[in-house]
Each structure stands twice: as C-alpha cells, then as structure tokens.
Scaffold this motif. Structure first.
Motif: not given
Length: 214
Positions: A185-187, A200-204
């Motif tokens: 995860n990106f925390s 809960g970070m998400r990347f596009i």
C-alpha cells in the motif's frame, strides 16, 4: 615499426582512452550530487549546500523558500525524516519553489535519488496487497485508465529502476518516489517515510526517472 603496426597501436590507444572515459562516466559522475537551499525567495539570505541525504534541515536553516539543484535528482519532503508530501527536483533553479509546486509548507528534509542505467520494470495492481487487475510496465504511462483499463493503482512491485507515481493523469497532483521493492500500500514508502495522512493513496500516472535528467 611498420605503418600497419603503428596504426594498430594508435587504434588500441584510442580504444583504451574510450574505455577510461566510459569508466569515469559510469562510476564517478553518478555519485556527485549537490543542491543549495536558501532562506528567502530568489536565492537570497543564508544558504546551505547539501551533497547527501538530510533528515532535518532546521539544523542548518530556520526556513527555506528557494533552491538550486546543481547536479543529481532529489526528493524533497515537507516534514522531517523524509515524511509528508514529496516533491521531485532535477537540475535547475527554483527561485520560488513553493509557488512552483503549490506548496504551503517549507522543505524540511531531502534525499538523493541514485542514478539508474538499465531496464525499467514495475508491476502495478488495482488494489492494495497486490490485488485486482495487474499490469507490467516498462515505460511511462500518462493515464492507466486509458491505456490499461485500470481504475487506479493502490500497490506495486518495482523490479528495476526508479519511478515517480502521480495521483492524477498526465503526471499531475501529489507524487511518490518508488525505488526497487514491494509496496503493498502507499501509506508507507518502504522505509522512505510515511506519507502522513495519505493512507489509501492511489495513482493514475507514472514515469521513469531517467539518467539523462542528471
């Protein structure tokens, strides 16, 4: 000595010089990093020259509003110990980086990004803990929704190279630096500092950090 032998000696000398310069380029240059921070905008006030990672810049400057990247690529953080929002800087001048990046806080710590020469490879996953759709990348992607039909990226496995991940298409929005490793995860960035409230970070979109940027 014959002309043929002389030409052969000259050719071997030429090859040895080329080999020497190649070794210098690959071994010495990648280890040279320098960034200069200034207290005030437009490179005014007291300054601090940095050539390595710095976990707490307050030991050197009470504030920082501009900087010059003399060489190398760097990640800058708005909290101590490589925490908080991340900002990528390559060689160039930043007379007012807070306005440039839309920042509200000064830089508090910084970290060098080692130069990588070779292949780039990363697997991105739609959900945390390597769940959902997966795609293996070897090149930049400005929008995974358009190119891979993935709604988001919430975990990844970086096999080769150094990457920048962005929360919006076309390399915009908040970013995160990824070096080789697994990110369920990106925390938390694999010992590179918590994202600080970015669970809960998400990347596009994502792009490679190229050796030509150095």
């Amino acid at each position: 000595m014959s002309t043929t032998n002389m030409n052969r000696v000259d050719y071997l000398t030429f090859l040895s010089k080329c080999f020497f310069h190649t070794i210098i380029e690959f071994i010495i240059i990648p280890f040279y990093f320098q960034i200069v921070f200034y207290e005030d905008r437009k490179f005014q006030g007291r300054s601090y020259e940095c050539s390595s990672d710095c976990s707490d810049m307050s030991s050197y400057l009470s504030r920082c509003y501009s900087c010059r990247v003399e060489s190398g690529c760097w990640m800058l953080y708005n909290r101590n110990n490589y925490m908080g929002n991340q900002y990528f800087m390559r060689r160039g001048e930043y007379p007012d980086y807070m306005q440039h990046f839309g920042m509200s806080d000064c830089i508090k710590s910084c970290r060098m990004i080692a130069m990588h020469r070779g292949n780039y490879r990363m697997r991105i996953y739609e959900r945390e803990n390597f769940g959902g759709l997966m795609h293996e990348m070897m090149d930049d992607c400005d929008n995974i929704m358009d190119h891979y039909r993935m709604s988001k990226c919430q975990s990844c496995n970086v096999m080769d190279g150094h990457w920048l991940m962005y929360e919006q298409p076309h390399f915009r929005g908040r970013m995160m630096y990824m070096r080789p490793g697994e990110y369920s995860n990106f925390s938390m960035g694999m010992g590179m500092g918590a994202m600080g409230g970015m669970s809960g970070m998400r990347f596009i979109s994502m792009r490679r950090i190229m050796d030509s940027w150095y």
